[in-house]
Design a protein around this motif. Structure first.
Motif, short mmCIF file in Angstrom:
data_model
loop_
_atom_site.label_atom_id
_atom_site.label_comp_id
_atom_site.label_asym_id
_atom_site.label_seq_id
_atom_site.Cartn_x
_atom_site.Cartn_y
_atom_site.Cartn_z
N LEU A 1 0.80 -1.23 0.00
CA LEU A 1 0.00 0.00 0.00
C LEU A 1 0.83 1.28 0.00
CD1 LEU A 1 -2.85 -0.92 2.52
CD2 LEU A 1 -2.87 -1.09 0.02
N GLY A 2 2.13 1.18 0.31
CA GLY A 2 2.94 2.38 0.42
C GLY A 2 3.19 2.75 1.87
N PRO A 3 3.88 3.86 2.11
CA PRO A 3 4.38 4.16 3.46
C PRO A 3 3.33 4.67 4.44
CG PRO A 3 5.00 5.91 1.94
CD PRO A 3 4.38 4.83 1.11
N ASP A 4 2.20 5.19 3.95
CA ASP A 4 1.21 5.83 4.82
C ASP A 4 -0.04 4.96 4.89
OD1 ASP A 4 2.97 8.05 5.01
OD2 ASP A 4 2.18 8.82 3.12
N VAL A 5 -0.26 4.33 6.03
CA VAL A 5 -1.26 3.27 6.13
C VAL A 5 -2.13 3.44 7.36
CG1 VAL A 5 -1.63 0.77 6.28
CG2 VAL A 5 0.29 1.66 4.94
N LEU A 6 -3.43 3.23 7.17
CA LEU A 6 -4.40 3.20 8.27
C LEU A 6 -4.92 1.78 8.48
CD1 LEU A 6 -6.80 6.18 7.36
CD2 LEU A 6 -4.88 6.23 8.98
N CYS A 7 -5.13 1.41 9.73
CA CYS A 7 -6.00 0.28 10.06
C CYS A 7 -7.38 0.88 10.32
CB CYS A 7 -5.49 -0.47 11.28
SG CYS A 7 -6.59 -1.82 11.80
N TRP A 8 -8.35 0.55 9.48
CA TRP A 8 -9.66 1.20 9.59
C TRP A 8 -10.71 0.31 10.25
CZ3 TRP A 8 -14.29 -0.18 7.02
CH2 TRP A 8 -14.16 -1.19 6.04
N ARG A 9 -10.46 -0.99 10.30
CA ARG A 9 -11.43 -1.88 10.95
C ARG A 9 -10.74 -3.17 11.37
NH1 ARG A 9 -16.86 -3.80 7.97
NH2 ARG A 9 -17.61 -1.77 8.72
N THR A 10 -11.23 -3.75 12.45
CA THR A 10 -10.89 -5.12 12.79
C THR A 10 -12.18 -5.88 13.09
OG1 THR A 10 -10.62 -4.67 15.17
CG2 THR A 10 -8.66 -4.46 13.78
N GLU A 11 -12.10 -7.19 12.91
CA GLU A 11 -13.26 -8.05 13.15
C GLU A 11 -12.81 -9.41 13.67
OE1 GLU A 11 -16.07 -8.28 9.76
OE2 GLU A 11 -14.80 -6.76 8.84
N PHE A 12 -13.54 -9.96 14.61
CA PHE A 12 -13.39 -11.36 14.98
C PHE A 12 -14.28 -12.21 14.09
CE2 PHE A 12 -11.69 -9.93 19.14
CZ PHE A 12 -10.60 -10.79 19.23
N PHE A 13 -13.78 -13.37 13.68
CA PHE A 13 -14.57 -14.33 12.92
C PHE A 13 -14.53 -15.68 13.62
CE2 PHE A 13 -13.71 -11.18 9.61
CZ PHE A 13 -14.98 -11.06 9.03
N PRO A 14 -15.46 -15.88 14.56
CA PRO A 14 -15.54 -17.19 15.23
C PRO A 14 -16.34 -18.18 14.39
CG PRO A 14 -17.17 -15.70 16.15
CD PRO A 14 -16.43 -14.91 15.10
N ALA B 1 -9.40 -10.47 11.84
CA ALA B 1 -9.08 -9.77 10.61
C ALA B 1 -8.83 -8.30 10.90
CB ALA B 1 -10.22 -9.91 9.60
N SER B 2 -7.66 -7.82 10.50
CA SER B 2 -7.37 -6.38 10.56
C SER B 2 -7.29 -5.87 9.13
CB SER B 2 -6.07 -6.10 11.33
OG SER B 2 -5.04 -7.00 10.98
N ARG B 3 -7.94 -4.73 8.87
CA ARG B 3 -8.10 -4.23 7.50
C ARG B 3 -7.37 -2.90 7.34
NH1 ARG B 3 -11.92 -7.65 5.41
NH2 ARG B 3 -13.57 -8.43 6.79
N TYR B 4 -6.62 -2.78 6.24
CA TYR B 4 -5.72 -1.65 6.04
C TYR B 4 -5.97 -0.98 4.68
CZ TYR B 4 -3.23 -3.99 9.84
OH TYR B 4 -2.91 -4.59 11.04
N VAL B 5 -5.83 0.35 4.67
CA VAL B 5 -5.91 1.14 3.45
C VAL B 5 -4.86 2.24 3.50
CG1 VAL B 5 -8.37 0.74 2.98
CG2 VAL B 5 -7.68 2.64 4.48
N PRO B 6 -4.47 2.80 2.34
CA PRO B 6 -3.62 3.99 2.37
C PRO B 6 -4.38 5.16 2.97
CG PRO B 6 -3.79 3.07 0.14
CD PRO B 6 -4.80 2.38 0.97
N THR B 7 -3.67 6.13 3.50
CA THR B 7 -4.33 7.27 4.14
C THR B 7 -5.14 8.10 3.15
OG1 THR B 7 -2.30 8.58 3.88
CG2 THR B 7 -2.62 7.45 5.99
N LYS B 8 -4.88 7.96 1.85
CA LYS B 8 -5.64 8.72 0.84
C LYS B 8 -7.08 8.24 0.72
CE LYS B 8 -3.97 5.80 -2.97
NZ LYS B 8 -3.19 5.78 -4.24
N VAL B 9 -7.38 7.07 1.25
CA VAL B 9 -8.73 6.51 1.19
C VAL B 9 -9.59 7.16 2.26
CG1 VAL B 9 -10.09 4.40 1.57
CG2 VAL B 9 -8.00 4.32 0.19
N ARG B 10 -10.83 7.52 1.90
CA ARG B 10 -11.77 8.07 2.87
C ARG B 10 -12.52 6.93 3.57
NH1 ARG B 10 -15.36 13.00 0.85
NH2 ARG B 10 -15.72 13.01 3.10
N VAL B 11 -12.54 7.01 4.89
CA VAL B 11 -13.14 5.97 5.72
C VAL B 11 -14.47 6.47 6.27
CG1 VAL B 11 -12.85 4.54 7.76
CG2 VAL B 11 -10.87 5.05 6.31
#
Length: 315
Positions: free
Chosen positions: A97-110, A257-267
């Motif tokens: 994704l490049g150097p600038d990264v956000l974790c925008w969501r996490t989820e448990f999947f039981p 599950a941890s979910r990541y996007v570049p900071t340019k993405v709007r959350v």
């Protein structure tokens, strides 16, 4: 896979990146030793039962036995807060994704003994359940999705209901997320599809198919068998599913599950709630976590510490 790296950390090599871009996933790779993960989960599962500091409170509980109540526990759990920023994960995600990264969501999947598998699906904007885009890439990007890092907290194999991928399907969306699925909790554990009992948390993901007669080519499916502490990194636009839990073992299968996007993405643009899976939660206390680099996007809310004051690590 050998995880002894140079001082540069766990960045993916050119050959690893080439394989990732071809098949849409990378791994499994080790994040924790097996015994370390088992001990951590024995400890943390008791702590996570206390939701008093969770960012989603009464409204999440009203959603019942649906996945929305499993969202974003990294925002109140010290262990999960540190997990989403671990270099074994973030270095590899940044390679893509490049150097600038956000974790925008996490989820448990039981997945409990006897539970159904999960339908084949893809996600680009994550509007699949609500009809409201939850992540939006810049307009000059055709579609983006998210990088998901799915970590096995317990054994994940074909008996307990491991993930499955269809390699190379991440470049084409077979589903239209502008359509809206219809929630029906009676659909849970209700239908067998092509010999495998699958569902989607009370939805039928086939409602989003662009071609109603299309079927995924399950002959190409690959099972992602993982030991506790191993993880897999993949594009959310990759066709993925999970097998049912056979019930031949009493052990729950648990993935995080941890979910990541570049900071340019709007959350969560233009919304103050998440509404899906029969539930509704407010985003008043929500914030994305900057796990790498710098954030130059003023549209995104950023959390710098958990609700209990534990600071997030930015690499």
């Amino acid at each position: 896979m050998q995880d002894i790296r140079t001082q540069a950390g766990f960045a993916m090599t050119p050959d690893e990146l080439k394989t990732f871009h071809t098949q849409g996933y990378f791994g499994p790779f080790k994040v924790y030793e097996i015994d370390e993960m088992k001990a951590a989960w024995r400890r943390e599962r008791l702590r996570l039962m206390d939701r008093s500091n969770a960012v989603y409170q009464e409204e999440a509980a009203s959603s019942g036995n649906t996945n929305i109540s499993n969202y974003d526990r990294h925002l109140d759990s010290t262990f999960l807060a540190d997990h989403v920023s671990r270099p074994e994960i973030v270095d590899r995600v940044s390679s893509v994704l490049g150097p600038d990264v956000l974790c925008w969501r996490t989820e448990f999947f039981p997945k409990y003994p006897g539970d159904e598998g999960t339908d084949w699906h893809q996600a680009d904007t994550f509007a699949n359940a609500s009809g409201q885009p939850q992540i939006v890439w810049p307009e000059d990007e055709e579609f983006g999705g998210t990088i998901t890092v799915w970590t096995a907290f317990t054994e994940a194999n074909e008996e307990t209901g491991c993930l499955q991928f269809i390699p190379g399907t991440h470049q084409t969306m077979f589903y239209d997320e502008t359509k809206k699925m219809h929630y029906d909790p009676d659909k849970i554990n209700a239908e067998e599809k092509d010999g495998v009992r699958r569902g989607f948390f009370g939805y039928d993901y086939r409602e989003l198919q662009k071609d109603p007669d299309w079927k995924p080519d399950e002959s190409q499916a690959v099972s992602m068998v993982m030991r506790p502490g191993e993880a897999i990194l993949f594009w959310s636009t990759l066709m993925h599913a999970s097998l049912p839990h056979s019930g031949r073992t009493d052990e729950m299968r648990l993935g995080f599950a941890s979910r990541y996007v570049p900071t340019k993405v709007r959350v969560y643009p233009d919304t103050d709630v998440i509404e899906e899976y029969g539930g509704r939660v407010s985003l008043d206390r929500y914030g994305s976590v900057l796990v790498a680099g710098h954030n130059g996007n003023p549209h995104n809310r950023i959390a710098t510490a958990t609700t209990t004051g534990h600071p997030f690590v930015t690499r």
